[in-house]
Structures are given as C-alpha cells and as structure tokens.
Design a protein around this motif. Structure first.
Motif, mmCIF file in Angstrom:
data_model
loop_
_atom_site.group_PDB
_atom_site.id
_atom_site.type_symbol
_atom_site.label_atom_id
_atom_site.label_comp_id
_atom_site.label_asym_id
_atom_site.label_seq_id
_atom_site.Cartn_x
_atom_site.Cartn_y
_atom_site.Cartn_z
ATOM 1 N N GLU A 185 29.516 38.241 45.660
ATOM 2 C CA GLU A 185 30.320 37.295 46.743
ATOM 3 C C GLU A 185 29.981 35.823 46.478
ATOM 4 O OE1 GLU A 185 28.323 38.839 50.273
ATOM 5 O OE2 GLU A 185 29.543 40.453 50.313
ATOM 6 N N GLN A 233 39.757 40.572 43.234
ATOM 7 C CA GLN A 233 39.469 39.721 44.087
ATOM 8 C C GLN A 233 39.740 40.429 45.629
ATOM 9 O OE1 GLN A 233 39.926 35.457 42.058
ATOM 10 N NE2 GLN A 233 41.079 35.695 44.068
ATOM 11 N N THR A 285 36.094 40.596 53.349
ATOM 12 C CA THR A 285 34.624 40.670 53.303
ATOM 13 C C THR A 285 34.044 40.712 54.646
ATOM 14 O OG1 THR A 285 34.151 38.540 53.014
ATOM 15 C CG2 THR A 285 34.543 39.866 50.918
ATOM 16 N N LYS A 293 33.386 38.119 56.188
ATOM 17 C CA LYS A 293 32.617 36.803 56.199
ATOM 18 C C LYS A 293 33.471 35.686 55.809
ATOM 19 C CE LYS A 293 28.809 39.406 53.892
ATOM 20 N NZ LYS A 293 27.666 39.689 52.998
ATOM 21 N N ILE A 321 34.189 33.600 52.209
ATOM 22 C CA ILE A 321 33.876 34.548 51.305
ATOM 23 C C ILE A 321 34.492 35.639 50.691
ATOM 24 C CG2 ILE A 321 31.846 35.922 50.568
ATOM 25 C CD1 ILE A 321 30.794 33.331 51.404
ATOM 26 N N MET A 381 34.806 38.634 47.656
ATOM 27 C CA MET A 381 34.210 39.507 46.548
ATOM 28 C C MET A 381 34.978 39.692 45.411
ATOM 29 S SD MET A 381 31.855 41.785 45.660
ATOM 30 C CE MET A 381 31.023 42.480 47.094
#
Length: 210
Positions: A146, A169, A173, A175, A178, A180
């Motif tokens: 991440e 990609q 996430t 978040k 952010i 992953m």
C-alpha cells in the motif's frame, strides 16, 4: 509395491528439474532395461506421464518420482525394494526435483538376484538423469504494498528494476490517497525488493505476502 517417503532436502525458493523427456537403454544379462525420465509438477501429472510411457507388454514397469519433499515409488512385481527404491535413490542423488523416472524391463530369461536388480534399476535411472538437460526454476511470490498516490512513480521504478510480473493497481482500498499495488516477484528477490522500496520511498509502508 508402492512406497512413499518425505525428503528434507527441498528448497522452497528454487529447484532444478529437467527440460524434457529423456530415455536411456541398457541390456543386462539379456534383459532390456529402458529408463524414461520426464518433468512433472504434481502427483496427477506423474501418473499421467506413467500412463503415457509404460508398456503393458513389458515384464515390469517400475517407477519413482519426486515433487518437492514427497517421494513415491513402485516395484511393479519385482522383489520388494529392488526397483522402485533404487530409482528413487538415483533421483535423490541427482539433485533433480519435479521429476519421474520409469524403468521398463523386458525379462531376458536370466535372473539377476536382489543385488543385481538394485544395481540394474538404480544404474539405468542414474544414467538417464545424467543425460538429461536441466534447468533452474525460481519460485514466484505474490506480493502487494500500500502506497500513497505520490509514491506510485517511485514504486514502479523499483518494481521494474527487479523485473517483477503481473503488476496491478487497486484504488478501492478504503483508505484516502492510498493505492494497493500487487505483483509477483522471484522468491530470492523478496527481501532485497522490500529493502529497496523502503529505502527509496522513505515512508512506513504495509507489505502483503502470500
């Protein structure tokens, strides 16, 4: 008689196997022995290989295979321990993994005795494997990390330098800011890649490995 065993010599990171099927033939006291070795990936592929190469007209079709730390062998009617185990020992001594060796015997009328059988089966199996072209296979590890959006470019540069595969990609996430990024890397490069990413990103990052 079928026997199974576990070896402690396997390497989780890489292994040596053979590139293609190879055959070795020898006549011993009028009996013809034909050893056939082939690359396999698991028990199912081992028995598929056996069904392809065994000769139902032969006196015996003895075999052994190794997949990681698992061995299996079969004497196919020869006295117990005189065929399958010598083939297994030849595989173990060769250092080759993910391989099956089938030794076909056409009886020539002269009995070889216990010691003679062990030498015959083990010998032709060893010669067959010595004649094989081998290759080193490196295990792959799925990973993910991440990273904040502003470090995506830096991370991709590191991934490319380590020649990772299947880069993906995921922005979902949960978040803010952010992403992953998942990929597959050679087993023996995992720690080096992690260190390189940490050194160049200069942030606390979360890594995932399976």
């Amino acid at each position: 008689m079928v026997t199974a065993a576990t070896s402690s010599s396997s390497n989780a990171g890489s292994y040596t196997t053979i590139k293609e099927t190879v055959t070795f033939e020898r006549e011993i006291k009028k009996s013809k022995f034909i050893a056939i070795a082939g690359p396999i990936s698991d028990e199912q592929s081992a028995f598929s290989f056996l069904s392809q190469v065994r000769d139902p007209r032969a006196t015996h079709n003895c075999w052994a295979y190794k997949v990681a730390d698992q061995f299996r062998s079969n004497d196919d009617g020869e006295p117990s321990g005189t065929a399958g185990k010598p083939i297994q020992s030849a595989i173990d001594s060769s250092g080759i993994d993910r391989v099956m060796v089938v030794v076909i015997r056409y009886f020539g009328g002269i009995k070889l005795g216990t010691g003679g059988l062990v030498r015959a089966y083990g010998g032709v199996a060893s010669e067959c494997l010595r004649n094989a072209t081998t290759c080193l296979i490196k295990s792959k590890v799925p990973m993910g990390v991440e990273v904040p959006f502003d470090l995506i470019g830096v991370l991709h540069h590191q991934l490319q330098s380590f020649q990772v595969e299947n880069i993906r990609q995921d922005y979902e996430t949960g978040k803010d800011g952010i992403v992953m990024i998942s990929f597959i890397v050679d087993f023996d490069q995992v720690e080096k890649l992690e260190d390189a990413i940490k050194a160049n990103c200069c942030r606390e990052l979360v890594f995932y490995k399976r």
